[in-house]
Design a protein around this motif. Structure first.
Motif, PDB file in Angstrom:
ATOM      1  N   VAL A  88      27.789  35.138 -11.492  1.00  0.00           N
ATOM      2  CA  VAL A  88      27.055  34.114 -10.933  1.00  0.00           C
ATOM      3  C   VAL A  88      26.024  34.832  -9.965  1.00  0.00           C
ATOM      4  CG1 VAL A  88      27.123  32.229  -9.476  1.00  0.00           C
ATOM      5  CG2 VAL A  88      28.807  32.660 -11.231  1.00  0.00           C
ATOM      6  N   ILE A  89      24.702  34.610 -10.309  1.00  0.00           N
ATOM      7  CA  ILE A  89      23.733  35.051  -9.340  1.00  0.00           C
ATOM      8  C   ILE A  89      23.263  33.895  -8.594  1.00  0.00           C
ATOM      9  CG2 ILE A  89      21.545  36.255  -9.357  1.00  0.00           C
ATOM     10  CD1 ILE A  89      22.411  37.626 -11.776  1.00  0.00           C
ATOM     11  N   HIS A  90      22.655  34.180  -7.271  1.00  0.00           N
ATOM     12  CA  HIS A  90      22.012  32.868  -6.572  1.00  0.00           C
ATOM     13  C   HIS A  90      21.468  33.310  -5.406  1.00  0.00           C
ATOM     14  CE1 HIS A  90      23.009  28.394  -6.625  1.00  0.00           C
ATOM     15  NE2 HIS A  90      21.960  28.387  -5.789  1.00  0.00           N
ATOM     16  N   GLY A  91      20.379  32.773  -5.340  1.00  0.00           N
ATOM     17  CA  GLY A  91      19.448  33.170  -4.016  1.00  0.00           C
ATOM     18  C   GLY A  91      19.669  32.352  -2.893  1.00  0.00           C
ATOM     19  N   LYS A  92      20.004  33.038  -1.678  1.00  0.00           N
ATOM     20  CA  LYS A  92      20.456  32.649  -0.396  1.00  0.00           C
ATOM     21  C   LYS A  92      19.418  31.353   0.109  1.00  0.00           C
ATOM     22  CE  LYS A  92      23.182  32.790   3.182  1.00  0.00           C
ATOM     23  NZ  LYS A  92      24.565  32.302   3.263  1.00  0.00           N
ATOM     24  N   GLN A  93      17.988  31.620  -0.372  1.00  0.00           N
ATOM     25  CA  GLN A  93      17.025  30.661   0.186  1.00  0.00           C
ATOM     26  C   GLN A  93      16.877  29.668  -0.738  1.00  0.00           C
ATOM     27  OE1 GLN A  93      15.946  31.316   3.313  1.00  0.00           O
ATOM     28  NE2 GLN A  93      17.201  33.408   3.056  1.00  0.00           N
ATOM     29  N   ASP A  94      17.676  29.249  -1.646  1.00  0.00           N
ATOM     30  CA  ASP A  94      17.525  28.450  -2.845  1.00  0.00           C
ATOM     31  C   ASP A  94      17.582  26.927  -2.113  1.00  0.00           C
ATOM     32  OD1 ASP A  94      17.632  26.281  -4.988  1.00  0.00           O
ATOM     33  OD2 ASP A  94      18.610  27.891  -6.070  1.00  0.00           O
ATOM     34  N   ARG A  95      16.345  26.189  -2.199  1.00  0.00           N
ATOM     35  CA  ARG A  95      16.422  24.608  -1.485  1.00  0.00           C
ATOM     36  C   ARG A  95      16.532  23.588  -2.721  1.00  0.00           C
ATOM     37  NH1 ARG A  95      17.247  27.501   1.909  1.00  0.00           N
ATOM     38  NH2 ARG A  95      16.109  28.049   3.637  1.00  0.00           N
TER      39      ARG A  95
END
Length: 297
Positions: A232-239
């Motif tokens: 799983v890959i996810h951006g911390k700044q994802d809005r």
């Protein structure tokens, strides 16, 4: 005094009725138009010649999924040598645009010595029909069968990869294949959610979206029974799909499968749509390490 009090009460009730009507109207709009809010297709046919960086390694493919409904896609090899790759990544994209917007993903998987297969959903990129969760899920199984029966890959060679909404599609496919005892070799989820209802609740907290949504994509429920290694890959700044929803999905998955622990990669500077611009090297490294864990077919 009594007349003035009665007048204020009447005005107050009018405002209550007006506010209630507006709220009910919003509920009705969400119920009737939700698919138009969820799916934002670029329906124009895609020309392979526009995918300049990969066009020489890529061929147009078609797939009939229902009477009068044909999906358009690409099969892209990482090398001009026939059968040079031992892996195929089936890509399930997000809710907007079409496959031409995913060329950078094809390029990245080519760097990892993986062939790729991508079909536009119904209503996207020249594919016929209109998108809906049930149809997209049924079509994904047909895409899987196409990869095996027409392209000649084995289930142990195929990785399912989903981004954003495509993460819900990929998770459901991996879940259904796991029930059949033919799971994919791995599952890669990028910037996706625990469920579409959870994501919608973030953006419309004042609406009972969980009760109204027809399209649910309950990935956290399904991933508990997915029998393949997970990245799983996810951006911390994802809005758009908040980071916490990616964490929630990850936490619901088995700790390890086939002796391979699940992996979560946090991208501190990345948002939702800029991952390959902001953190391409980090993503490439994470995927390479994941494939190394899977080993050779």
């Amino acid at each position: 005094m009594g007349t003035r009090s009665t007048s204020w009460k009447k005005r107050g009730w009018r405002w209550v009725v007006f506010a209630g009507s507006v709220f009910l109207g919003m509920l009705l709009m969400l119920a009737l138009l939700q698919r138009k809010l969820i799916y934002v297709p670029d329906s124009r046919p895609v020309e392979l010649s526009d995918a300049l960086s990969v066009c020489e390694l890529t061929e147009d493919v078609k797939l009939d999924v229902a009477p009068g409904v044909q999906l358009c896609g690409w099969h892209s090899r990482c090398s001009p040598q026939e059968r040079a790759s031992k892996r195929l990544v089936i890509l399930f994209p997000g809710n907007a645009g079409n496959r031409l917007k995913r060329v950078s993903l094809l390029e990245q998987y080519h760097q990892l010595n993986c062939d790729t297969l991508i079909f536009d959903y119904r209503g996207y990129g020249g594919s016929a029909g209109s998108p809906a969760e049930s149809d997209i899920s049924d079509d994904s199984l047909k895409v899987w069968d196409f990869a095996i029966e027409k392209l000649g890959y084995q289930p142990s060679q195929i990785i399912c990869s989903g981004q954003s909404l495509g993460g819900g599609v990929a998770t459901r496919l991996a879940w259904e294949l796991s029930q059949r005892k033919t799971p994919p070799a791995g599952l890669i989820l990028t910037a996706t959610f625990s469920s579409l209802a959870d994501a919608a609740s973030v953006h419309y907290p004042w609406l009972p979206v969980k009760a109204l949504l027809v399209e649910k994509y309950p990935s956290a429920e399904r991933i508990r029974n997915v029998d393949c290694p997970l990245l799983v890959i996810h951006g911390k700044q994802d809005r758009i799909v908040p980071f916490e929803l990616g964490q929630r999905l990850f936490e619901a998955a088995p700790d390890q499968v086939q002796g391979i622990p699940k992996t979560f990669v946090e991208l501190p500077q990345a948002g939702h749509n800029d991952i390959l611009h902001v953190a391409a090297e980090d993503v490439l490294h994470a995927k390479r390490a994941f494939f190394q864990q899977l080993g050779d077919d």
